[in-house]
Write a protein that holds these residues in place. Sequence first.
Motif, PDB file in Angstrom:
ATOM      1  N   LEU A  93      30.040  37.505  43.458  1.00 16.47           N
ATOM      2  CA  LEU A  93      29.741  36.067  42.858  1.00 16.47           C
ATOM      3  C   LEU A  93      30.655  35.143  43.215  1.00 16.47           C
ATOM      4  O   LEU A  93      30.569  34.081  43.649  1.00 16.47           O
ATOM      5  N   PHE A  94      31.843  35.629  43.831  1.00 14.98           N
ATOM      6  CA  PHE A  94      33.086  34.569  43.802  1.00 14.98           C
ATOM      7  C   PHE A  94      33.707  34.910  45.464  1.00 14.98           C
ATOM      8  O   PHE A  94      34.507  33.974  45.806  1.00 14.98           O
ATOM      9  N   LEU A 112      31.123  45.677  37.045  1.00 18.80           N
ATOM     10  CA  LEU A 112      31.895  44.417  36.808  1.00 18.80           C
ATOM     11  C   LEU A 112      32.536  43.952  38.217  1.00 18.80           C
ATOM     12  O   LEU A 112      32.491  43.000  38.533  1.00 18.80           O
ATOM     13  N   LEU A 137      30.189  42.843  40.774  1.00 17.41           N
ATOM     14  CA  LEU A 137      29.737  41.533  40.321  1.00 17.41           C
ATOM     15  C   LEU A 137      30.988  40.168  40.681  1.00 17.41           C
ATOM     16  O   LEU A 137      30.412  39.413  41.207  1.00 17.41           O
ATOM     17  N   LEU A 138      31.985  40.681  40.388  1.00 19.77           N
ATOM     18  CA  LEU A 138      33.026  39.671  40.775  1.00 19.77           C
ATOM     19  C   LEU A 138      33.204  39.424  42.273  1.00 19.77           C
ATOM     20  O   LEU A 138      32.988  38.172  42.542  1.00 19.77           O
TER      21      LEU A 138
END
Lengths: 364, 571
Positions: free
Chosen positions: B512-513, B505, B508-509
């Motif tokens: 993606l950001f 997680l 992923l954060l």
Amino acid sequence: MTLDEYSIFFLYAAMAVYAFAFIAFALDLARRSAQVSAGNTVAVDGSVTTAPTVRESVAAGSGASSAVLNASSATLVAERPAGGSVDGSAKSGKNGANVANGAVAADGSVTRRSLSLRLGVSFTVIGFLLELTADVLRGIAANRVPWANMYEFSMTGTVLIVAVFLVVITRVDLRFLGTFITGLVLILLGISTVNYYVVIAPLPPALQSAWLVIHVFVASLGTAFFALGFALSGIQLLQYRRETLTLGAEFLKLKFLASLPDSTRLENLAYRVNIVGFVFWTFTLIAGAVWAERAWGRYWGWDTKEVWTFIIWVIYAGYIHARATRGWRGSRSAWLAIIGFGAVLFNFGVVNVFFHGLHSYSGL
Amino acid sequence: MSRPSDHFDSPDPAAERRLKAGGTGPGDGSGGPDGPGGSDDIVQPKLGFVGWLRWTWRQLTSMRTALFLLLLLALAAVPGSLVPQRAADPNGVTQYFADNPSLAPFLDKLQAFDVYTSAWFSSIYLLLFISLIGCVVPRAKHHFDALRAKPPRTPARLSRLAGFERREAPDGIGAVAAIESARKLLRKSGYRVVVFTAPGKNGAGETASVSAERGYARETGNLVFHAALVGILLTVGVGGGYGFSGQRVLVAGGGVFVNTLSAFDSFNPGRFFSEDSLAPYSMKLDQFTATYETKADGAFGQPIDYNAMVTTQERGQAPQTADIKVNSPLRIGGTDVYLLGNGYAPTITVKDPNGKVVFTDSVPFLPQDANLTSVGVVKVPDGLSEQLGMIGFFYPTQATSTTGAFYSTYPDADYPVLTLNVYDGDLGLNGGVPTSVYSLNTDKMKQLTGGSTGVASIQLKPGDSQALPNGLGTISFDTVHRYASLDIHHDPTQGWVLLFAASALLGLLISLFIPRRRVWVKATERADGTLSLEYAGLARGEDPRLLPAVADIAERHSKLLTGATPPETNA
Ligand code: HEM
């Protein structure tokens, strides 16, 4: 009247106001189509610039050129001007204020903002406040979070869809999605009040957990973002068809598409919304596994609801991959986002009600 | 970039070939489907064995294959939600076989009742993970190198790049000084920087530029994410084999459970389980309480709380009491004990005609509905002239419908009634075939009461007793206890799984950001002594905020040069 009856009253009031919002947004789209047909330029924010006597000078002459997407040049304009207009909403907002109720530019063109669009947003805000009240009252009446059965999920879920929409449009002008959002919310609320309503019941032992608060709430939040992404991807597909038709071809009757961002811009917007949804969904998956471990003694057991949460997660992972795979950007990845949201709706509307599993908490 | 060759950021071989052949320029690499799939497999005259292997590997680790396998995985997961699965719902499978006698065996051949361990489902995810590893390892290596490399040279013409802006520097500042302040600014904003200087051409002054790049964490996050997925698969696949799960029914005030193999009603060991790993402890159920809704009209009888009060004792320690609730397991002796079910266990005593007790036990009955109408089986193999079997129905709060049938109106034992249909004959216990304590095989038995026999079923309230048919003896319903059905699990790996999931997680954060972007600032001294400053950026992947970021750098740099204090914002 009991608190729950007040809650129902507010819910019906909210639905009525959403219906007005829907009509106003639909009128805005119709108006855009009419204006496009009349040869005028309609910006993303719905403002119309009527053609001056000398047409060529429109783009050059009006100060808000960056905010105006000329239909035929849409594909070329692609990233830069579009990015400027929507991201820098403060800037275009200022422009908008100048031309608020119709400003006449030097070249004689007139820019007029859409009354129906502003009405649509206002109705949506009022409807949102009413529905939020209904939701909070239900929670107070039940003395717990209002998302423990299908009826309550539908209410909280749609509150969140509208909330996300209202927050997002303060940053990016997606008001043109109003018809879709209010329409979707109306349908969901209609189905749930008719079919899913249950009286307030105490939480069964399996749901007495802090994870109910977190897991279900984040899932609904993710769903709200996926809903927006779905709408954007859908319009992207239409827009792409319009763009790739040979010049002069009449495209369906959806003339208002000419006033919306081009398909590349829509694709980028859809992606940004969907990845936020995906992060929430990933969290939902993990939180669900943690909860399952506490409640059922195993973190993963391929229960039907778990299976569908997994399927949705994998579809959206596929969507993100598709966006990075040559030959899969554009329309193909958009289809994946649409299928993904289809699976979300299926998971909510069909799996909850008709599939047998441990997650039998629909309350029906 | 060591990305799969069909990653949209990789150079497009088809376009390059076109370019070499003198065709039109490359596409923008971002839109529109390209030609028929496989544009990147350059046709080679002869592929040797190694060449063929390499080709296969390239195909397997391509983005297209990953995407295909992901979508296939999603599709393959669907059937498992349509058909009951042995692992999750064994009774459902039995029922399915009974309902669809012709279809079920066929589906079974396709492993449709074991989808998630089936050969086809497994091969999809194994291929996916091989592809994943083959994709991630080279990228990790490449990324490790990139982390230590310098940002690339400043392009000759910035005006073609994103957010291009040209400004005039205030008088009296040289190119090198201007770039030095830009370097510091970019550095402070988290960019990795390198400065290039060149003497001017045609008598003009110096040119200096700074090339900056940020957002390497994006790729790090992506790699962490994918690696964590591999971690999850490995821990679940390998580590899961060390655990076990078992079930045990405990009657309140009844028997003691000791954590040994024979004490479980059912037991599912992992592949590498060894009996030594069972920590010795004992547990008994002192009391079980269930609370039901009594007010709300629509929810009358709904459970509000279940509580199993147990006394446990670990070796060499004093006994301790604990509560086990749904959503609140008891962690003891390396195992987790969950409260998964509950029901009623009527205490039944059977005596022979001489009044000698031949059977007495609290028999757990299985609940059939929300009001706990329950079904149970009593077997009396010895002590009577015939073997005796009974199928009993227990109604916690009994009521009679208009047709005369009994049912229960409330799950608590407010008006408990027990009815029994009696059979005599052969219980089939000696055949060597294991039989369930919850079912009675009546093939070799004769029904004596209830049903079509014309003899009324035995019907008892607590404390009642009644004669058995044919003078076999008497039966009494002494009292009724609650029982709790407990699941006892041991999974040494779930902490690791959680750790990997959390890293996934987090990765992923980040991926993606956090935007990855390049920014350049170039200063050119003109012949007349003025200094022109150019700013531009380039997105590496999704970066919706690139333009504002470049504009912000330009703005802050100008302020720095004119001596005004720059606002503390982060680009
Ligand atoms: C279990 C299977 C997989 C899942 C669930 C998965 C999921 C994801 C997700 C969610 C992302 C976006 C977030 C991020 O960038 O970290 C991503 C990106 C990416 N994945 Fe995977 N992936 C899988 C397998 C693979 C495989 C087999 C490959 C290589 C062929 C691959 C290559 C990539 C690449 C290159 C990106 C970056 C995309 C970009 O540049 O935006 N993945 N993956």
